[in-house]
Scaffold this active site. Structure first.
Site, PDB file in Angstrom:
ATOM      1  N   GLU A 143     -12.832   4.879   4.641  1.00 28.96           N
ATOM      2  CA  GLU A 143     -12.890   4.194   5.932  1.00 28.96           C
ATOM      3  C   GLU A 143     -14.063   4.601   6.799  1.00 28.96           C
ATOM      4  O   GLU A 143     -14.344   3.970   7.816  1.00 28.96           O
ATOM      5  CB  GLU A 143     -11.569   4.458   6.675  1.00 28.96           C
TER       6      GLU A 143
ATOM      7  N   ARG B 247      -8.831  -0.528   7.795  1.00 27.86           N
ATOM      8  CA  ARG B 247      -9.795   0.387   7.200  1.00 27.86           C
ATOM      9  C   ARG B 247     -10.132   1.512   8.169  1.00 27.86           C
ATOM     10  O   ARG B 247     -11.295   1.789   8.464  1.00 27.86           O
ATOM     11  CB  ARG B 247     -11.053  -0.382   6.794  1.00 27.86           C
ATOM     12  N   CYS B 248      -9.086   2.158   8.653  1.00 23.98           N
ATOM     13  CA  CYS B 248      -9.269   3.122   9.734  1.00 23.98           C
ATOM     14  C   CYS B 248      -8.000   3.935   9.833  1.00 23.98           C
ATOM     15  O   CYS B 248      -6.922   3.460   9.535  1.00 23.98           O
ATOM     16  CB  CYS B 248      -9.539   2.332  11.012  1.00 23.98           C
TER      17      CYS B 248
ATOM     18  N   GLN C 176       0.829  -1.205   0.000  1.00 21.51           N
ATOM     19  CA  GLN C 176       0.000   0.000   0.000  1.00 21.51           C
ATOM     20  C   GLN C 176       0.863   1.254   0.000  1.00 21.51           C
ATOM     21  O   GLN C 176       0.348   2.361  -0.129  1.00 21.51           O
ATOM     22  CB  GLN C 176      -0.917   0.005   1.231  1.00 21.51           C
TER      23      GLN C 176
END
Ligand code: FES
Ligand code: FES
Lengths: 159, 783
Positions: free
Chosen positions: B740, B370-371, B223
């Site tokens: 997110e 996802r945060c 990522q």
């Protein structure tokens, strides 16, 4: 051992180790990498292909078991007259994000609408319940399969 | 919703442009990591510890080495000879690459086999004999911090206990004062359980080190390819110009693909030593037991409230389970991520937060699933607490929120923990969602149902996120400032290429970032190719996580496009023989103010940039921008969930889920809604089923998709989406980021709904995942 599998219409005769999984055979021997692997417990459906028209999880079928059969992978969905309706519907309805589950989802969808020209929301959800998607929340996948069904129905009514 | 300013053929901001990345993906022509097949590739398999805590007395790899097709068995000792047995983590700790002394969790990397075929590599693992001496495992952070607990990190100099870190923020004195003035103190103790992002594609690497040229081409599910290149250079001592990281199509990331994992280091070292490409692709089990877990916070929150339901202050005490190594992927100055936003959407003056992290015999990780770094835990706690407070004070949970919201005119608003929220209109968001769901009617139905013995629950979460890390004065990872970049080149025919420091994993950057350029310059989005993921061909950036692509990389894109617009106006002025300041640009047409018939297009200007320039101007139409955001952005949303709970079984079903999101300006509404649906599903998953747990011996329960339950289409609820659009005042296009929000905001809404169904019985908490047996037990205990 010798296996002879017709993949997307072309015959592939190869000598494989008896323990070779169909998914590895398709990806590594035949070199079609659109079929993916997402788990090791037959849970995710990323490896789904059609074997004689029926969706199977290619991580749980030996290449030897597929001897003599006709296999369709995502690479074989497109026909002479362009994309399969399921493919264009996935784009139109934003049915994919990362695209890793997409080949399996489309093959299950294609096989569903071949049998059931007008599947309900629940029927689609049940049909794809062996396929995991971590990105989309499924809503647009369900929609895309229904869109494809409607388009197939429309074009066969029209012809 | 703001109407688009460009026509559909251009496809600027606000158009639901179809995704460009789809064409290859629907035909099976994506290029995922495992699809990369270089000549002479060797395959790696990793031997992992079956035990949670044990001393290694010896490793016998002779039989494995003797297997036909095996080229090498790499152990910790071999790595140690090259100074690579340990590696730094992103939180300033060190982590074993291959164990040399002890194994500290089940699934830890012990040895690696390099073979000509993946089946052979796996066969060889079974031939390696490891002599383990079992040690007692520590499986909870509470146990870990007890006096006399066995030392997990005995190799770490100066470490005398199992404490990983401590962290504190806020004003303790002011908070004590607020609590002294309160009519009541409302307490909630809850565990945010260990979860795993589990993207459908696992992690992997193909390391291709050329021993003659020293060139290392590393294909990696990354990522953050640029940051990884620099970290590889720093850790392995390779010259950075010789390292090229290529992050191909990624099958979902969700934070799992931010850290550098031991397998990457071993595969790269093996390729360097052997001189052939080495491929390693995790199995699902390896993914779940050893890479980047998320959450695992034990939280105690207290709210000081008045009898009118006004919040005066917040006190939080937390204990986090870090596993064997402290390897949270988070900015350097932050020990518990951006947990500061635990003050939520509410206006009150005092907060104090205390946090400890403990080592345990479990896999390390602490990735932001996802945060944006512990925002999910923070948001969950405050939204659960506010609902608890509403019950205790005796007012409706919606009313409780409306009484305490930060008001629209208070922005920019500085919270009690010092974060400055950029913009929002919380009351409108909540009221809109309430109208949509029919809140008042639902409350009536709930009362009627109760009278019949049926349990209906209505749960609200009104979350505020902090995303888009971040301003260079505060945010860095391993010293690298969290800026991001965009490089834009317009070709003579008016087509363009945009190169990004960020990297998509399914979010659709190839489409949305082209739309930003289309908006500014009027070049059709479909004429703009977006390149990302290859560090040799893109400008530097810190990557995609923490919803930072649009806030930082998207801002860089808008700014670089504006730079080119400025140059283009000068070229247009030259072509039109007008003054620079008289040129106006709209949807790709440059015209002279006052005489709109005198005009040229962006395509004319692009050609002129290479053929016909004003005196003294440099040729070309190309520039690069590195963007340092002035602040984070603060997306928010109001979610309302309606459930029915079966009192006899504890099974709960979602009846409605209304989700209003405000992420500022929406670049591509279709993609934004796709992100929200995906995020809501993961939020539902955490509230209902996803759970990585361990038995008392430290065996991971949840090591595959039969035990770690992720939702299928069958369980996933249907969502009703709503939007408001309050732009971020400091972002060049007013966008805030959205990837997110739904995962951050929705778990509290689902859990609050279940609690609301049984709150009249006195139930105030059921820990996630809210499994039917837990619900049933809570009802049973209460009645
Ligand atoms: S890889 Fe076949 S079901 Fe997951
Ligand atoms: S689109 Fe990513 S897993 Fe389905």
């Amino acid at each position: 051992m010798e296996v002879n599998i017709t993949i997307n219409g072309s015959e592939h005769a190869s000598d494989v180790e008896p323990r070779t999984l169909l998914v590895d055979h398709i990806r590594r021997t035949v070199g079609l990498t659109g079929t993916h692997v997402g788990c090791d417990t037959t849970s995710c459906g990323a490896c789904t292909v059609l074997m004689d028209g029926t969706p199977v999880k290619a991580c749980t079928v030996l290449a030897a078991q597929a001897d003599g059969s006709e296999v369709t992978t995502v690479e074989g969905l497109k026909g002479a007259d362009g994309l399969h309706p399921i493919q264009s519907a996935f784009t139109d309805d934003h049915g994919l994000q990362c695209g890793f589950c997409t080949p399996g989802m489309m093959l299950v969808g294609a096989s569903l609408i071949a049998e059931n020209p007008d599947p309900s929301d629940d029927e689609v959800r049940w049909a794809i319940s062996g396929n995991l998607c971590r990105c989309t929340g499924y809503i647009n996948i369900v929609k895309a399969i229904q869109t494809a069904a409607a388009r197939v129905a429309e074009s066969s009514n029209g012809s | 919703m703001v109407a688009p300013t460009t026509p559909a053929e251009i496809g600027g901001i606000g158009h639901s442009v179809q995704r460009k990345e789809d064409a290859r993906l629907i035909e099976g022509q994506g290029n995922f990591l495992d699809d990369i097949d270089l000549p002479n590739t060797l395959h790696m398999a990793i031997l992992r510890s079956p035990l949670a805590h044990a001393r290694i007395n010896g490793i016998d790899s002779e039989a494995a080495m003797a297997l036909d097709g095996v080229l090498a068995v790499v152990t910790g000792d071999l790595m140690d000879q090259h100074g690579l047995a340990w590696m730094p983590t992103l939180s300033g700790d060190t982590q074993a690459v291959l164990a040399t002394d002890k194994v500290r969790y089940q699934g830890q990397e012990v040895a690696a086999v390099i073979a000509t075929d993946p089946y052979i590599a796996t066969d060889a693992l079974e031939l390696i004999e490891v002599d383990y001496e079992e040690l007692p495992p520590i499986t909870t952070p509470q146990q870990s911090l007890e006096e006399g607990a066995a030392l997990i990190r005995d190799e770490k100099e100066g470490q005398t206990d199992n404490l990983a870190y401590t962290w504190e923020t806020g004003d303790q004195g002011a908070t004590e004062e607020a609590f002294a003035q309160a009519d009541r103190v409302v307490t909630l103790e809850t565990h945010y359980p260990r979860s795993h992002p589990a993207p459908l594609e696992t992690c992997g690497i193909v390391a291709d080190v050329n021993s003659v040229t020293g060139q290392a081409t590393i294909y990696m599910t990354s990522q953050a390819p640029h940051a990884h290149r620099t970290l590889f250079a720093m850790v392995a001592g390779l010259p950075e110009q010789n390292i090229r990281i290529v992050s191909p199509d990624i099958g979902g990331g969700f934070g799992n693909k931010v850290p550098i994992y031991p397998g990457y280091v071993v595969a790269t070292a093996a390729s360097l030593l052997i001189g052939q490409p080495v491929k390693w692709v995790e199995s699902r089990t390896e993914n779940l037991i050893s890479t980047g877990f998320a959450r695992d916070y034990y939280m105690k929150g207290e709210l000081a409230v008045t009898d009118e339901g006004r919040i005066l202050g917040l006190r939080v005490d937390m204990l986090s389970d870090q596993g064997a190594f402290y390897s949270d992927a988070q900015p350097t100055q932050f020990r518990a991520g951006l947990f500061h936003v635990v003050t939520g959407s509410y206006d009150f003056g005092a907060a104090h937060i205390n946090c400890k992290g403990a080592f345990t015999n479990k896999a390390p990780g602490g990735v932001a699933y996802r945060c944006s770094f512990r925002i999910t835990e923070a948001s969950y706690l405050i939204e659960r607490l506010v609902q608890t407070a509403a019950y205790e004070v005796g007012i409706d949970p919606a009313e409780m929120r409306l009484r305490n919201f930060i008001q629209p005119e208070q922005f920019p608003y500085e919270t009690a923990t010092g974060f400055v929220y950029d913009s929002g209109d919380y009351p409108t968001a909540l009221r809109t969602a309430m109208d949509e769901v029919g809140y008042e009617d639902l409350r009536r139905e709930q009362a009627e149902a109760r009278a019949e013995g049926r349990l209906i629950g209505i749960g609200i979460a009104h979350f505020t996120e902090a995303v888009g890390a971040g301003p260079s004065r505060t945010y860095d990872i391993a010293g690298l400032k969290m800026i991001d970049s965009a490089e834009l080149r317009v070709h003579p025919t008016g087509k363009a290429i945009l190169k990004l420091g960020v990297k998509t994993q399914g979010q659709g950057h190839e489409t949305t970032f082209a739309q930003i350029v289309a908006e500014v310059l009027g070049i059709p989005a479909n004429d703009i190719k977006v390149e990302h993921g290859d560090t040799d061909h893109t400008p530097y950036g810190l990557g995609t996580y923490a919803s930072r692509s649009t806030p930082v990389g998207g801002a860089a894109t808008a700014v670089v496009a504006r730079k080119l617009a400025d140059k283009s106006k000068k070229i247009a002025a030259h072509l039109l023989e007008a003054a620079d300041e008289d040129i106006e640009l709209a949807s790709g047409v440059f015209s002279v103010a006052g005489s709109p018939d005198r005009s040229v297009t962006i395509q004319d200007v692009a050609l002129a940039a290479y053929t016909n320039l004003p005196e003294g101007m440099e040729y070309g139409l190309e520039d690069v921008t590195y963007y340092d955001p002035p602040n984070l952005t603060y997306p928010y949303g109001s979610y309302i969930v309606v459930v029915e709970v079966d009192p006899d079984t504890g099974v709960w079903q979602v009846q409605r889920m209304v989700a209003l999101d405000d992420c500022g300006v929406r670049i591509n509404p279709m993609i934004v809604e796709g992100q929200i649906c995906g995020g809501l599903t993961e939020g539902f998953a955490m509230s209902a089923m996803q759970w990585i747990t361990f038995d008392e011996d430290g065996n991971c329960i949840g090591a595959n998709f039969m035990d770690y339950l992720v939702p299928t289409a069958w369980e996933t609820p249907k969502f009703e989406l709503l939007a408001t659009e309050v732009p971020s005042p400091h972002h060049p296009i007013g966008a805030k980021g959205v990837g997110e929000s739904a995962t951050v905001g929705s778990p509290a809404a689902f859990v609050n709904a279940v609690i609301d169904a049984v709150a009249h019985l006195g139930v105030r908490n059921i820990d996630m995942p809210v499994l039917p047996d837990r619900v049933w037990a809570a009802i049973d205990e209460a009645s």
